[in-house]
Design a protein around this motif. Structure first.
Motif, short mmCIF file in Angstrom:
data_model
loop_
_atom_site.label_atom_id
_atom_site.label_comp_id
_atom_site.label_asym_id
_atom_site.label_seq_id
_atom_site.Cartn_x
_atom_site.Cartn_y
_atom_site.Cartn_z
N THR A 1 16.46 20.94 15.99
CA THR A 1 17.36 19.91 15.44
C THR A 1 17.40 18.87 16.19
OG1 THR A 1 18.37 21.77 14.56
CG2 THR A 1 19.70 19.82 14.52
N GLU A 2 17.61 18.87 17.55
CA GLU A 2 17.83 17.76 18.44
C GLU A 2 16.69 16.58 18.35
OE1 GLU A 2 19.53 14.95 20.82
OE2 GLU A 2 20.26 16.77 19.94
N VAL A 3 15.24 17.01 18.18
CA VAL A 3 14.28 16.33 17.98
C VAL A 3 14.54 15.39 16.75
CG1 VAL A 3 12.02 16.25 17.82
CG2 VAL A 3 12.80 17.48 19.75
N LEU A 4 14.86 16.21 15.75
CA LEU A 4 15.05 15.79 14.37
C LEU A 4 16.17 14.37 14.47
CD1 LEU A 4 14.41 15.91 11.03
CD2 LEU A 4 16.58 17.10 11.07
N ARG A 5 17.04 14.82 15.09
CA ARG A 5 18.17 13.68 15.18
C ARG A 5 17.36 12.64 16.01
NH1 ARG A 5 23.65 14.84 15.30
NH2 ARG A 5 24.29 17.05 14.73
N GLN A 6 16.87 12.68 16.91
CA GLN A 6 16.09 11.63 17.84
C GLN A 6 15.25 10.69 16.97
OE1 GLN A 6 14.17 13.33 21.06
NE2 GLN A 6 16.42 14.13 22.07
N ILE A 7 14.38 11.37 16.06
CA ILE A 7 13.57 10.80 15.04
C ILE A 7 14.28 9.94 14.07
CG2 ILE A 7 11.75 10.88 13.46
CD1 ILE A 7 10.87 13.34 14.97
N ASP B 1 15.61 2.57 11.05
CA ASP B 1 16.67 2.33 9.94
C ASP B 1 16.14 2.57 8.65
OD1 ASP B 1 18.60 1.91 11.82
OD2 ASP B 1 18.11 -0.43 11.84
N ASN B 2 14.65 2.56 8.54
CA ASN B 2 14.09 2.47 7.22
C ASN B 2 13.49 3.72 6.76
OD1 ASN B 2 14.83 -0.18 6.72
ND2 ASN B 2 13.02 -0.94 7.93
N TRP B 3 13.86 4.86 7.40
CA TRP B 3 13.18 6.21 6.91
C TRP B 3 13.65 6.20 5.33
CZ3 TRP B 3 9.33 7.69 9.35
CH2 TRP B 3 9.37 7.92 10.99
N ALA B 4 13.07 6.75 4.55
CA ALA B 4 13.27 7.28 3.34
C ALA B 4 13.77 8.69 3.04
CB ALA B 4 12.20 6.53 2.10
N MET B 5 12.89 9.56 3.78
CA MET B 5 12.83 10.81 3.61
C MET B 5 12.40 11.75 4.97
SD MET B 5 9.60 12.08 3.43
CE MET B 5 9.60 13.34 2.13
N ARG C 1 0.97 -1.39 -0.17
CA ARG C 1 0.06 -0.07 0.02
C ARG C 1 0.93 1.22 -0.02
NH1 ARG C 1 -3.85 -0.74 4.82
NH2 ARG C 1 -1.98 -1.78 5.64
N ILE C 2 2.21 1.41 0.65
CA ILE C 2 2.97 2.31 0.48
C ILE C 2 4.34 1.86 0.09
CG2 ILE C 2 1.62 3.65 2.34
CD1 ILE C 2 3.73 2.92 4.32
N GLY C 3 5.02 2.79 -0.63
CA GLY C 3 6.29 2.37 -1.10
C GLY C 3 7.38 2.50 0.03
N CYS C 4 7.33 3.70 0.58
CA CYS C 4 8.51 4.08 1.51
C CYS C 4 7.97 5.03 2.88
CB CYS C 4 9.65 4.68 0.94
SG CYS C 4 9.46 6.25 0.11
N LEU C 5 8.59 5.27 3.86
CA LEU C 5 7.98 6.07 4.82
C LEU C 5 9.22 7.08 5.04
CD1 LEU C 5 5.95 5.85 7.31
CD2 LEU C 5 7.53 4.88 8.64
N GLY C 6 8.19 8.15 5.32
CA GLY C 6 9.08 9.50 5.88
C GLY C 6 8.36 10.13 6.71
N PHE C 7 8.59 11.44 7.02
CA PHE C 7 7.87 12.39 7.93
C PHE C 7 8.21 13.77 7.72
CE2 PHE C 7 12.08 11.51 9.89
CZ PHE C 7 12.51 12.81 10.12
N SER C 8 7.11 14.51 8.01
CA SER C 8 7.26 15.87 7.83
C SER C 8 7.51 16.51 9.29
CB SER C 8 6.16 16.62 7.23
OG SER C 8 5.02 16.57 8.13
N PHE C 9 8.39 17.60 9.48
CA PHE C 9 8.85 17.93 10.83
C PHE C 9 8.73 19.38 11.20
CE2 PHE C 9 12.53 19.15 13.41
CZ PHE C 9 12.60 18.23 14.43
N GLY D 1 21.50 9.42 4.77
CA GLY D 1 20.67 8.58 3.64
C GLY D 1 19.49 8.99 3.37
N LEU D 2 18.86 10.01 4.21
CA LEU D 2 17.41 10.43 3.85
C LEU D 2 17.34 11.52 2.66
CD1 LEU D 2 17.43 9.17 6.88
CD2 LEU D 2 15.67 10.71 7.36
N ALA D 3 16.50 11.25 1.90
CA ALA D 3 16.00 12.46 0.96
C ALA D 3 15.59 13.37 2.02
CB ALA D 3 15.05 12.05 0.05
N VAL D 4 15.90 14.66 1.73
CA VAL D 4 15.47 15.97 2.10
C VAL D 4 14.43 16.51 1.25
CG1 VAL D 4 16.11 18.03 3.31
CG2 VAL D 4 17.39 16.12 3.82
N VAL D 5 13.49 16.75 1.89
CA VAL D 5 12.28 17.48 0.81
C VAL D 5 11.89 18.90 1.41
CG1 VAL D 5 9.93 17.35 0.03
CG2 VAL D 5 11.40 15.36 -0.04
#
Length: 381
Positions: free
Chosen positions: A157-163, A168-172, A145-153, A198-202
């Motif tokens: 910066t510290e919370v971003l690092r934690q997430i 291991d499988n975040w795509a973006m 149903r979904i190809g890859c998983l990411g998150f908007s934020f 290795g994450l794509a940054v959108v």
């Protein structure tokens, strides 16, 4: 069109992505001008845009429905389609499937290429983790149903690092980023950290909710003095595309002219294509802005609806523009034209909006100032 790697996913994405949060309307935000929106999307895709971003709540839930119509006739196969899970509507783990299946139905597709956890900050992330959203997402990827998983934020910066480090499988990751936000929210440090993993940054809000489009005199003088044949919009976009960590820059385009101009700008983009002198010009523009902006509102409307009916983003936009352009009288006239039930004067100090604001604005403190300056005629301080 120029193309970039989408993190470690092994496919290329257009430098410009089409953000479907600010489509043309026939009046109310929920009422999309469908023929014009479809015409704009088709133009963008026909000219190489291959990344389209929407969310459950955009345009009152109608953005996903509009995209289903726009992507008929072979257009769905030409793009990577991204949409987002709405955490405020999640109460139990069963809601993950319910919401995703509803979105698949609205989008009239069996597969969403990029599925994002929407608007993460520390509290929302903890809520979703407790419900095992990552385990659920692994299952949704396994069943196709979904190809890859990411998150908007929207957090530090510290919370971003934690997430980023939690899975291991975040795509973006999708972050608010522009030349005014180098030290706010994820900031440059967060962008580089995500890319290093290795994450794509959108990028979203590349023009800070439109605030960088029509600069005040002090900023325009900086651009004019540079002597380059660039609009303020192109300066802002090219600054982003100059950075190798950026995969795609989303633009919430509302007119065909914006689509044409942004497509042309993207065709001129490139990594490390700005000179040191041009980067210094952008730094000077940042400094000029920093002395002018009072309320850091981007107009995202996450704070809405207000229980009292106050149109929070519009109040702040009128207030900021009056200050930035030194046009207090015009701002007061615009404020007076607002419906009384939308004005800052009706703020009840409930602070519900502050829990939703991705900019962490002390809205309950600013709205009385807006009323004092625009409603009562007090001077800007």
């Amino acid at each position: 069109m120029q193309y970039r790697n989408f993190g470690r996913m092994g496919w290329k994405v257009s430098a410009l992505g089409f953000g479907c949060m600010r489509l043309p309307t026939t009046g109310e935000y929920a009422n999309i001008d469908e023929p014009e929106a479809i015409r704009m999307l088709h133009y963008a895709i026909d000219h190489g845009v291959n990344y389209v971003d929407t969310a459950y709540g955009y345009h009152g839930g109608n953005s996903e429905r509009l995209l289903a119509k726009a992507l008929r006739g072979g257009y769905r196969e030409k793009v990577k389609l991204a949409t987002k899970l709405p955490p405020p509507l999640v109460e139990t783990a069963a809601d993950f499937d319910r919401l995703l299946n509803e979105q698949l139905s609205k989008l009239q597709t069996e597969h969403i290429d990029v599925y994002l956890l929407h608007g993460l900050r520390a509290s929302r992330w903890e809520q979703l983790r407790q419900l095992d959203v990552l385990g659920w997402a692994d299952g949704a990827m396994a069943d196709g149903r979904i190809g890859c998983l990411g998150f908007s934020f929207h957090d530090s910066t510290e919370v971003l690092r934690q997430i980023v480090d939690a899975y291991d499988n975040w795509a973006m990751c999708q972050v608010q980023y522009n030349f005014m936000d180098v030290n706010r929210q994820a900031g440059t440090e967060g962008v580089r950290y995500a890319a290093s993993k290795g994450l794509a940054v959108v990028v979203m809000e590349p023009l800070l909710g439109g605030r960088l489009v029509n600069p005040p005199k002090a900023v325009r003088e900086v651009w004019d003095a540079a002597g380059a044949d660039r609009t303020p919009v192109e300066w802002a976009l090219q600054w982003l595309w100059d950075q190798p960590e950026i995969s795609v820059v989303l633009s919430g385009m509302s007119t065909m002219q914006q689509v044409r101009e942004n497509v042309e700008s993207a065709s001129r983009s490139g990594v490390r294509h700005l000179t040191d002198e041009e980067r210094e010009v952008v730094a000077r523009a940042r400094e000029a802005y920093q002395g002018l902006t009072q309320v850091p509102c981007t107009g995202c409307e996450y704070c809405m609806p207000c229980p009292q009916g106050v149109n929070i983003p519009r109040n702040f936009r009128i207030y900021n523009e009056g200050y930035m352009y030194n046009q207090a009288d015009e701002a007061r006239r615009n404020y007076a034209r607002m419906a009384e039930e939308e004005r800052a004067s009706l703020c009840a100090q409930c602070r519900q909006c502050e829990d939703l604001c991705p900019q962490n604005i002390e809205i309950s403190q600013w709205l009385p100032k807006v009323e004092a300056v625009l409603g009562q005629g007090e001077p800007y301080s």
